[in-house]
Design an enzyme around this catalytic site. Structure first.
Site, short mmCIF file in Angstrom:
data_model
loop_
_atom_site.label_atom_id
_atom_site.label_comp_id
_atom_site.label_asym_id
_atom_site.label_seq_id
_atom_site.Cartn_x
_atom_site.Cartn_y
_atom_site.Cartn_z
N CYS A 69 0.81 -1.13 0.12
CA CYS A 69 -0.09 0.01 0.05
C CYS A 69 1.04 1.18 0.10
O CYS A 69 1.94 1.42 0.89
CB CYS A 69 -0.87 0.03 1.37
N HIS A 97 -9.15 -3.83 -2.08
CA HIS A 97 -8.01 -3.10 -1.27
C HIS A 97 -8.40 -1.63 -1.20
O HIS A 97 -8.53 -0.80 -0.18
CB HIS A 97 -6.58 -3.25 -2.26
N GLU A 98 -8.88 -0.87 -2.48
CA GLU A 98 -9.10 0.67 -2.37
C GLU A 98 -10.27 0.80 -1.70
O GLU A 98 -10.78 1.67 -0.91
CB GLU A 98 -9.18 1.09 -3.75
N HIS A 107 -9.92 1.29 1.83
CA HIS A 107 -9.67 2.97 2.16
C HIS A 107 -10.84 3.48 2.47
O HIS A 107 -10.84 4.47 3.30
CB HIS A 107 -8.88 3.37 1.10
#
Length: 192
Positions: free
Chosen positions: A106, A148-149, A152
């Site tokens: 990341c 993954h994004e 966030h």
């Protein structure tokens, strides 16, 4: 414009991001800046919290992963050729398939990579940069980058998916990142 990447330890990385309206100020410029920042930092995805914005936007370019693969590797991900797309106000509709491991990193947690298990497939409801509604299903590495994004914008990080003992072993490295004691080739923003 290349923006600084928010480093581990900054509170915005733990904030659940908010949906935005089509009249969000200077949205097109923000998206252009996110692409430029992501490519400059050698990323394949970037979420708004990583540039200190608590809004539900992320960009993904998983095509570049496939462009850099050996020919035989591409066969491991049938039906996934990668995408280059903007996701605004994304919300997961379904997760399907078996969880599988992949070594993730990341931009906000530089120099740390760990195997993370994620589902094979994700279906998202979102709008694109023109605020056109979409529902789409993604698989393989593209699904992984999206998840993954997506984490966030939900205030989560990839290290939240690893075992507590492993996270404990990473504590000193994570502390160094939050204190700005790590060197990277891109601009970083640290918690004050």
């Amino acid at each position: 414009m290349i923006l600084p990447i928010v480093a581990y330890g900054h509170p915005i990385l733990r904030t659940i991001a908010k949906d935005i309206a089509p009249d969000y100020p200077e949205l097109n410029q923000l998206i252009a800046d996110m692409w430029e920042t992501m490519y400059y930092s050698n990323g394949v995805g970037l979420a708004a919290p990583q540039i200190n914005r608590d809004i539900r936007i992320f960009v993904v370019d998983s095509k570049q992963i496939f462009e850099n693969m050996e020919p035989g590797e591409k066969n491991e991900y049938p039906g996934d050729e990668g995408i280059r797309e903007v996701f605004i106000n994304a919300h997961i509709k379904t997760l399907n398939g078996d969880d599988w491991p992949y070594n993730e990193g990341c931009l906000s947690i530089p120099k740390i990579r760990e195997d993370v298990y994620r589902p094979e497939e994700v279906t998202l409801e979102y709008v694109d940069e023109n605020f056109e509604s979409k529902v789409a299903t993604f698989t393989g590495i593209t699904a992984r980058v999206i998840l993954h994004e997506y984490d966030h914008i939900e205030g989560k990080l990839f290290i939240d998916h690893i075992k507590p003992l492993k996270r404990k072993l990473l504590k000193s490295k994570l502390d160094d990142i939050s204190k700005g004691k790590v060197k990277v080739d891109y601009r970083m923003m640290f918690a004050k």
